[in-house]
Scaffold this motif. Structure first.
Motif, PDB file in Angstrom:
ATOM      1  N   GLY A 259       5.205  -1.233  -9.248  1.00  0.00           N
ATOM      2  CA  GLY A 259       4.460  -2.156 -10.100  1.00  0.00           C
ATOM      3  C   GLY A 259       3.176  -2.667  -9.470  1.00  0.00           C
ATOM      4  O   GLY A 259       2.690  -3.726  -9.835  1.00  0.00           O
ATOM      5  N   GLY A 260       2.651  -1.940  -8.515  1.00  0.00           N
ATOM      6  CA  GLY A 260       1.374  -2.347  -7.928  1.00  0.00           C
ATOM      7  C   GLY A 260       1.516  -3.191  -6.680  1.00  0.00           C
ATOM      8  O   GLY A 260       0.609  -3.923  -6.309  1.00  0.00           O
ATOM      9  N   SER A 261       2.650  -3.092  -6.006  1.00  0.00           N
ATOM     10  CA  SER A 261       2.897  -3.915  -4.817  1.00  0.00           C
ATOM     11  C   SER A 261       2.691  -3.174  -3.508  1.00  0.00           C
ATOM     12  O   SER A 261       3.161  -3.613  -2.468  1.00  0.00           O
ATOM     13  N   LEU A 262       2.019  -2.054  -3.571  1.00  0.00           N
ATOM     14  CA  LEU A 262       1.732  -1.258  -2.377  1.00  0.00           C
ATOM     15  C   LEU A 262       3.010  -0.909  -1.604  1.00  0.00           C
ATOM     16  O   LEU A 262       3.062  -1.043  -0.388  1.00  0.00           O
TER      17      LEU A 262
ATOM     18  N   ARG B 176      -5.197  -0.068   5.153  1.00  0.00           N
ATOM     19  CA  ARG B 176      -4.339   0.746   6.018  1.00  0.00           C
ATOM     20  C   ARG B 176      -3.046   1.120   5.291  1.00  0.00           C
ATOM     21  O   ARG B 176      -2.562   2.243   5.382  1.00  0.00           O
ATOM     22  N   ASP B 177      -2.497   0.167   4.554  1.00  0.00           N
ATOM     23  CA  ASP B 177      -1.248   0.438   3.835  1.00  0.00           C
ATOM     24  C   ASP B 177      -1.442   1.532   2.776  1.00  0.00           C
ATOM     25  O   ASP B 177      -0.597   2.406   2.623  1.00  0.00           O
TER      26      ASP B 177
ATOM     27  N   ASP C  46      -1.627   4.813   4.591  1.00  0.00           N
ATOM     28  CA  ASP C  46      -0.313   5.242   5.093  1.00  0.00           C
ATOM     29  C   ASP C  46       0.561   5.777   3.963  1.00  0.00           C
ATOM     30  O   ASP C  46       1.274   6.770   4.126  1.00  0.00           O
ATOM     31  N   LEU C  47       0.522   5.098   2.823  1.00  0.00           N
ATOM     32  CA  LEU C  47       1.341   5.544   1.694  1.00  0.00           C
ATOM     33  C   LEU C  47       0.847   6.895   1.179  1.00  0.00           C
ATOM     34  O   LEU C  47       1.643   7.799   0.896  1.00  0.00           O
ATOM     35  N   LEU C  48      -0.474   7.043   1.080  1.00  0.00           N
ATOM     36  CA  LEU C  48      -1.026   8.305   0.570  1.00  0.00           C
ATOM     37  C   LEU C  48      -0.750   9.466   1.513  1.00  0.00           C
ATOM     38  O   LEU C  48      -0.510  10.597   1.082  1.00  0.00           O
TER      39      LEU C  48
END
Lengths: 105, 415
Positions: free
Chosen positions: A40-43, A66-67, A70-72
């Motif tokens: 829901g858009g919370s990274l 950075r987050d 890292d997720l990508l």
């Protein structure tokens, strides 16, 4: 603003966005459900991954945090123009933005 | 839907318009379900993102509009009949009807039960005083936000996620905050001691007073509102508002009465891998469900709501796609981002990766030598890369896991 989103099936759709909402919300609200956006858009997930194909001239998108990087980086489909669409806010200057939904991991 | 129209019937009737219910409706349309859909909730508003209540919404960083799961017009455009403010009180599985508090009776072809739970009330004298609040709904949150300008002292009962997230936001908004936790550490139900201690230190550093291993005797008040909290050690804390965050009670009585099989202590409705309950054509998703042959507990998360709802929607449409769930969770407190992958139930060993003093580290949980979960604090990379270790229940030596010079993805690749 208006933007164009290309689905995984290759269908390009023009969407009239609501300013102030994220690109992710605007894509989903337009009825394109293949963008799961589970957190829901919370990274905290990478299920709203898109490729930014065109940014209006003279406009720069905000840098990735950075987050977000890292997720990508966990995606098998990472490209130079990868973004999490929950991290981009629709605003008038982005009129004409073109994105494509990345394949599902 | 109205009490006088007994002929109302939906091919798919969804009870509960939280995340799970909303997602069930969305997924039904997405997989091509052609029948009628009713989505009926007891709150007066359209479905919204509940996790944000104790975070961005309470902080004032997001408006309610930004929390809507879909804009209002979405539901009509997708032929989902959204009914707000109606609470289901009975299910007749043979007549295939649901009865509502208003007296309305609605028929179904398939029923999706997605009611979640109601905040557990604190069973002490004064527990129902004005000013004793939960944070589960928009209405709860609005009551607190409205009071914020005029309150100074807030006592938070319960050192779980809701309590700590609220404490962080209220502290940032200038309130004096005391968190009272009955156990000897915060987050005791969900995490191991190093993570608990880390969060305790952070909250104390931000000026939150933490009282651990202390019970509540009573909540005191005058005619108008709460005034204080009396602790089990006799102390009385002044309080203009009390937030109770001690978990939920699943809203499943109507299904129990209808004969649905539940867990031994009625902590949830038992479902199979397709989210089917023991009642024909009745599905249960989200916070109030417990997977048979699973970890035996409710999994109260947005991801769980999302994935179960999608599974149920497919099953109703004739698509068999059994659940394979690797749970994940997140919490935001101050500038800290906790991300958890996997469930640590039954762990027998933990490995610290990184140093809490640097405010970026992970705690890795093992069971019989296999990685079953990770808590990652400001360590999104570990969270992302550790997923594969959890999915494979990788068997990795603790000293290898603890070595921050080796990325978890490289460890995963080698195992």
């Amino acid at each position: 603003m208006k933007f164009t989103v290309t689905t995984r099936e290759g269908e390009a759709r023009d969407v009239e966005a609501r300013d102030g909402l994220s690109l992710m919300q605007n894509i989903r609200n337009s009825g394109i459900e293949e963008l799961h956006a589970i957190c829901g858009g919370s990274l905290s997930c990478a299920t709203c991954h898109v490729y930014v194909e065109r940014v209006p001239a003279g406009v720069a998108l905000p840098e990735k945090s950075r987050d977000e990087r890292d997720l990508l980086e966990a995606s098998d489909f990472l490209e130079d123009n990868s973004r999490l669409s929950c991290q981009l806010t629709c605003r008038p200057e982005l009129d004409g933005l073109r994105v494509t939904i990345a394949p599902e991991d | 839907m109205s009490a006088t129209n007994a002929a109302t019937r939906y091919d798919a009737l969804i009870i509960g318009a939280g995340h799970a219910g909303a997602q069930a409706a969305i997924s039904l349309r997405q997989v091509g379900f052609a029948g009628t859909i009713g989505l009926i909730g007891d709150e007066p508003v359209a479905p919204y993102e509940r996790p944000a209540l104790s975070k961005e919404y309470l902080a004032g960083d997001k408006s309610f509009d930004q929390l809507l799961i879909r804009p209002d017009e979405f539901w009509t455009e997708n032929s989902v009949e959204l009914v707000s403010g109606e609470r289901a009180v009975g299910v007749d599985p043979s007549a295939k009807t649901v009865t509502f508090e208003s007296g309305a009776i609605v028929g179904y072809g398939s029923l999706v039960w997605a009611t979640g739970g109601v905040p557990r009330r604190i069973p002490v004298p004064g527990g129902d005083l004005e000013g004793v609040l939960a944070i589960r709904s928009k209405a709860d949150c609005d009551r607190l936000i409205e009071a914020l300008p005029s309150i100074r002292n807030v006592v938070v009962i319960g050192g779980g996620f809701i309590g700590l997230e609220s404490a962080a936001v209220l502290r940032a908004r200038g309130a004096t905050v005391t968190v009272v936790e009955a156990l000897d550490r915060v987050l005791a139900r969900v995490t191991a001691e190093p993570v608990s201690r880390f969060f305790e230190n952070e909250h104390r550093a931000h000026g939150v007073e933490l009282l651990l291993g202390v019970g509540i005797d009573s909540i005191e008040g005058d005619d108008a509102s709460v005034t204080g909290v009396r602790l089990s050690d006799g102390r009385v804390l002044p309080a203009d508002r009390v937030i109770v965050g001690i978990g939920i009670v699943p809203a499943i009585e109507p299904l129990i009465a209808a004969g649905a099989e539940v867990t031994p202590h009625a902590t949830g409705v038992l479902i199979d891998e397709l989210c089917r309950t023991s009642l024909a054509d009745v599905y249960c998703v989200g916070d109030c469900s417990v997977l048979r042959n699973g970890p035996g507990m409710r999994i109260e998360s947005r991801q769980n709501a999302h994935e179960l709802a999608t599974t149920a929607a497919k099953a109703i449409t004739g698509i068999t796609d059994p659940l394979v769930l690797v749970p994940w969770f997140w919490s935001h407190q101050y500038d800290l981002r906790l991300q958890t992958i996997g469930l640590n139930v039954g762990y027998d060993q933990t490995v610290l990766r990184g140093t809490p003093e640097e405010r970026s580290f992970s705690l890795i949980y093992l069971k019989e030598g296999e990685v079953i979960a990770l808590d990652c604090i400001n360590a999104t990379k570990d969270y992302v890369q550790g997923r594969r270790l959890v999915e494979r229940r990788a068997r990795v030596e603790p000293n290898v896991l603890a070595d921050t010079d080796t990325a978890l993805k490289d460890i995963a690749a080698a195992h």
